[in-house]
Design an enzyme around this catalytic site. Structure first.
Site, PDB file in Angstrom:
ATOM      1  N   LYS A 104       0.881  -1.182   0.000  1.00 54.20           N
ATOM      2  CA  LYS A 104       0.000   0.000   0.000  1.00 54.20           C
ATOM      3  C   LYS A 104       0.910   1.221   0.000  1.00 54.20           C
ATOM      4  CE  LYS A 104      -3.705   2.045   2.701  1.00 54.20           C
ATOM      5  NZ  LYS A 104      -4.626   1.946   3.825  1.00 54.20           N
TER       6      LYS A 104
ATOM      7  N   LEU B 125     -14.418   9.193   1.861  1.00 48.99           N
ATOM      8  CA  LEU B 125     -13.733   9.666   0.645  1.00 48.99           C
ATOM      9  C   LEU B 125     -12.217   9.529   0.767  1.00 48.99           C
ATOM     10  CD1 LEU B 125     -15.751  12.939  -0.089  1.00 48.99           C
ATOM     11  CD2 LEU B 125     -16.199  10.601  -0.875  1.00 48.99           C
ATOM     12  N   LYS B 126     -11.747   9.048   1.917  1.00 47.42           N
ATOM     13  CA  LYS B 126     -10.298   9.040   2.157  1.00 47.42           C
ATOM     14  C   LYS B 126      -9.612   7.957   1.315  1.00 47.42           C
ATOM     15  CE  LYS B 126     -10.641   8.796   6.722  1.00 47.42           C
ATOM     16  NZ  LYS B 126     -10.255   8.770   8.143  1.00 47.42           N
TER      17      LYS B 126
ATOM     18  N   GLU C 244     -12.326   7.784  13.893  1.00 49.24           N
ATOM     19  CA  GLU C 244     -10.921   7.395  14.109  1.00 49.24           C
ATOM     20  C   GLU C 244     -10.781   6.671  15.451  1.00 49.24           C
ATOM     21  OE1 GLU C 244      -7.927   7.905  12.247  1.00 49.24           O
ATOM     22  OE2 GLU C 244      -9.468   8.070  10.703  1.00 49.24           O
TER      23      GLU C 244
HETATM   24  N1  NAD Z   1     -11.549   5.428   5.260  1.00 52.13           N
HETATM   25  C1  NAD Z   1     -10.805   4.519   4.676  1.00 52.13           C
HETATM   26  O1  NAD Z   1     -10.396   4.708   3.586  1.00 52.13           O
HETATM   27  C2  NAD Z   1     -10.487   3.220   5.384  1.00 52.13           C
HETATM   28  C3  NAD Z   1     -11.305   2.770   6.426  1.00 52.13           C
HETATM   29  C4  NAD Z   1     -11.007   1.532   7.012  1.00 52.13           C
HETATM   30  C5  NAD Z   1      -9.902   0.804   6.572  1.00 52.13           C
HETATM   31  N2  NAD Z   1      -9.112   1.310   5.564  1.00 52.13           N
HETATM   32  C6  NAD Z   1      -7.930   0.562   5.099  1.00 52.13           C
HETATM   33  O2  NAD Z   1      -8.343  -0.709   4.660  1.00 52.13           O
HETATM   34  C7  NAD Z   1      -7.266  -1.630   4.817  1.00 52.13           C
HETATM   35  C8  NAD Z   1      -7.779  -2.908   5.439  1.00 52.13           C
HETATM   36  O3  NAD Z   1      -8.751  -3.449   4.594  1.00 52.13           O
HETATM   37  P1  NAD Z   1      -9.334  -4.915   4.825  1.00 52.13           P
HETATM   38  O4  NAD Z   1      -9.566  -5.172   6.247  1.00 52.13           O
HETATM   39  O5  NAD Z   1     -10.453  -5.001   3.884  1.00 52.13           O
HETATM   40  O6  NAD Z   1      -8.133  -5.869   4.438  1.00 52.13           O
HETATM   41  P2  NAD Z   1      -7.280  -6.044   3.087  1.00 52.13           P
HETATM   42  O7  NAD Z   1      -7.799  -5.234   1.988  1.00 52.13           O
HETATM   43  O8  NAD Z   1      -5.857  -5.847   3.496  1.00 52.13           O
HETATM   44  O9  NAD Z   1      -7.521  -7.586   2.751  1.00 52.13           O
HETATM   45  C9  NAD Z   1      -7.107  -8.579   3.664  1.00 52.13           C
HETATM   46  C10 NAD Z   1      -6.957  -9.920   2.932  1.00 52.13           C
HETATM   47  O10 NAD Z   1      -8.223 -10.404   2.539  1.00 52.13           O
HETATM   48  C11 NAD Z   1      -8.173 -10.821   1.186  1.00 52.13           C
HETATM   49  N3  NAD Z   1      -9.525 -10.716   0.668  1.00 52.13           N
HETATM   50  C12 NAD Z   1     -10.199  -9.626   0.259  1.00 52.13           C
HETATM   51  N4  NAD Z   1     -11.461  -9.939  -0.067  1.00 52.13           N
HETATM   52  C13 NAD Z   1     -11.586 -11.263   0.119  1.00 52.13           C
HETATM   53  C14 NAD Z   1     -12.652 -12.187  -0.067  1.00 52.13           C
HETATM   54  N5  NAD Z   1     -13.864 -11.796  -0.454  1.00 52.13           N
HETATM   55  N6  NAD Z   1     -12.415 -13.504   0.186  1.00 52.13           N
HETATM   56  C15 NAD Z   1     -11.199 -13.911   0.631  1.00 52.13           C
HETATM   57  N7  NAD Z   1     -10.159 -13.097   0.832  1.00 52.13           N
HETATM   58  C16 NAD Z   1     -10.353 -11.779   0.578  1.00 52.13           C
HETATM   59  C17 NAD Z   1      -7.147  -9.921   0.564  1.00 52.13           C
HETATM   60  O11 NAD Z   1      -6.596 -10.480  -0.608  1.00 52.13           O
HETATM   61  C18 NAD Z   1      -6.117  -9.832   1.682  1.00 52.13           C
HETATM   62  O12 NAD Z   1      -5.268 -10.961   1.628  1.00 52.13           O
HETATM   63  C19 NAD Z   1      -6.216  -0.944   5.669  1.00 52.13           C
HETATM   64  O13 NAD Z   1      -5.135  -0.553   4.866  1.00 52.13           O
HETATM   65  C20 NAD Z   1      -6.940   0.279   6.196  1.00 52.13           C
HETATM   66  O14 NAD Z   1      -6.081   1.371   6.424  1.00 52.13           O
HETATM   67  C21 NAD Z   1      -9.407   2.484   4.968  1.00 52.13           C
END
Ligand code: NAD
Length: 384
Positions: free
Chosen positions: A80, A145-146, A248
């Site tokens: 990322k 929107l972040k 947050e």
């Molecule tokens: N406001 C925002 O923009 C905001 C809010 C919350 C989190 N985030 C960000 O999101 C990220 C975390 O996202 P996350 O928890 O979705 O994890 P992720 O996107 O890191 O995914 C985790 C794992 O799950 C797998 N995966 C995704 N979808 C799947 C599915 N349907 N079946 C099986 N595996 C799947 C991915 O390949 C990865 O290995 C962090 O970087 C965090 O900072 C952003």
């Protein structure tokens, strides 16, 4: 004929964003994506390499109506980064995208953030569609929107705000998320209930209970909880720099844990630990009552967190302190060296106000955060 999906209308300030969702409705959602993009010539499908099965189906459906160029991204915190964003931009131009093209981000929050930033930068802004596939992405990250990526000093230190054209989710995509990730990913829903919507506690606990017996109904309820709690705040504060900063909660210590673990402790789980740490800080500093601390543990318990000591003990304390010192909320309010800004609660659904009517962020000594971290690392689960 009844539509195979439902539609929620999200507002971010003046910008309206449709959120389409249903279960087992991928062909209809793919059609809706093309219809709503209107004159689109090419779609850059940025897909999480963990969801290739679901993405192949989406690419096939989109491909009936529009040229699809697919680029896979490994969904890991270490990717990322700005180089990954640059890779996407180079691929987009090499594959002939134009100003009529769109970026379609399919995956979890990691890929959503990377592709979202790429969409914001390509030709100074290309249409963006989110197809979220994890609970964090579907119920939380896309209701924001972040868009941001990590720098070597910490999480989400470079990024921007960008309004998507559309969000669409087939909840069946979430069926392949491993159980631990599904449950801990719901920490963001626990957060919503704690900071903004205590009245939704019973609905959340019922949905968590129903996850095994009736996953389709449970996931719909969870999506509604995510959107219901957050939507009014992002409507009024689309850049999440004022009142919406309450979301947050748990993220100050949580981001440090996630980053220092190298992504081994995923976002949702890290936020769950972060909320327990924030509750401990607030208990000591702001008189957060025992009943409210107990509510944290009651709501976190169904997420089935692993043993606290096993999970947190091995983390490098100096590295956690360094990441806390670089936290991306710095500058939102007064914060002396050796302090970090945190969202703290003095009651369920009530954030401690920030100094001088500023955003709801309280400066806390890093030492105090670390003390609370050690307390949680030693006995969090005993308190449940
Ligand atoms: N406001 C925002 O923009 C905001 C809010 C919350 C989190 N985030 C960000 O999101 C990220 C975390 O996202 P996350 O928890 O979705 O994890 P992720 O996107 O890191 O995914 C985790 C794992 O799950 C797998 N995966 C995704 N979808 C799947 C599915 N349907 N079946 C099986 N595996 C799947 C991915 O390949 C990865 O290995 C962090 O970087 C965090 O900072 C952003």
């Amino acid at each position: 004929m009844r539509s195979p999906y439902e539609e929620l209308g999200l507002a971010f300030g003046d910008a309206a964003v449709p959120y389409l969702y249903g279960t087992d409705c991928t062909p209809a959602l793919a059609d809706a994506v093309v219809d709503r993009l209107g004159d689109v010539d090419t779609v850059l499908l940025v897909l999480d390499d963990g969801v290739r099965g679901h993405a192949d189906a989406v690419a096939a459906e989109l491909g009936r109506r529009v040229r699809v160029e697919a680029v896979a991204v490994e969904a890991h915190e270490r990717h990322k980064t700005l180089p990954t964003v640059q890779h996407l931009l180079e691929s987009a131009v090499a594959r002939g995208l134009t100003r009529r093209s769109a970026v379609v981000a399919m995956g979890g929050g990691t890929v959503g953030n990377i592709a979202g930033l790429a969409a914001a930068l390509l030709f100074r802004g290309t249409r963006l569609v989110h197809l979220p596939t994890t609970p964090v992405a579907a119920f939380d990250a896309t209701v924001s929107l972040k868009q941001g990526v990590n720098l070597s000093a910490g999480k989400n230190l470079a990024g921007t705000y960008f309004v998507p054209a559309l969000i669409a989710c087939d909840l069946a995509w979430l069926s392949t998320v491993p159980r631990h990730d599904l449950l801990t990913g719901l920490a963001e829903m626990v957060k919503n209930v704690l900071v903004a919507a205590p009245a939704l506690e019973a609905k959340l606990l019922r949905a968590l209970d129903d996850l095994t017996l009736d996953p389709a109904a449970a996931l719909r309820a969870l999506l509604e909880i995510g959107v219901e709690a957050k939507a009014p705040y992002v409507a009024a504060d689309p850049r999440e720099r004022g009142g919406a900063l309450i979301f947050e909660y748990g993220h100050t210590a949580g981001h440090a844990i996630e980053f220092v673990s190298g992504g081994a402790i995923r976002h949702g789980e890290a936020v769950a630990w972060g909320m327990l740490i924030a509750a401990e800080v607030a208990r000591r500093r702001h008189g957060l009552g025992d009943a409210d601390v107990a509510a944290h543990h009651r709501l976190v318990a169904p997420l089935d967190l692993p043993d606290a000591a096993a999970r947190l003990d091995g983390l490098d304390r100096a590295a956690i302190r360094a990441v806390l010192a670089a936290d991306n909320k710095r500058g939102y309010g007064p914060c002396a060296p050796g302090e970090v800004l945190m969202v703290l609660l003095d009651g369920m659904g009530h954030a401690v106000p920030g100094p001088a009517g500023g955003p709801p962020l309280v400066p806390v000594a890093v030492d105090a955060v670390m003390d609370a971290f050690e307390t949680v690392a030693m006995n969090a689960l005993e308190a449940v």
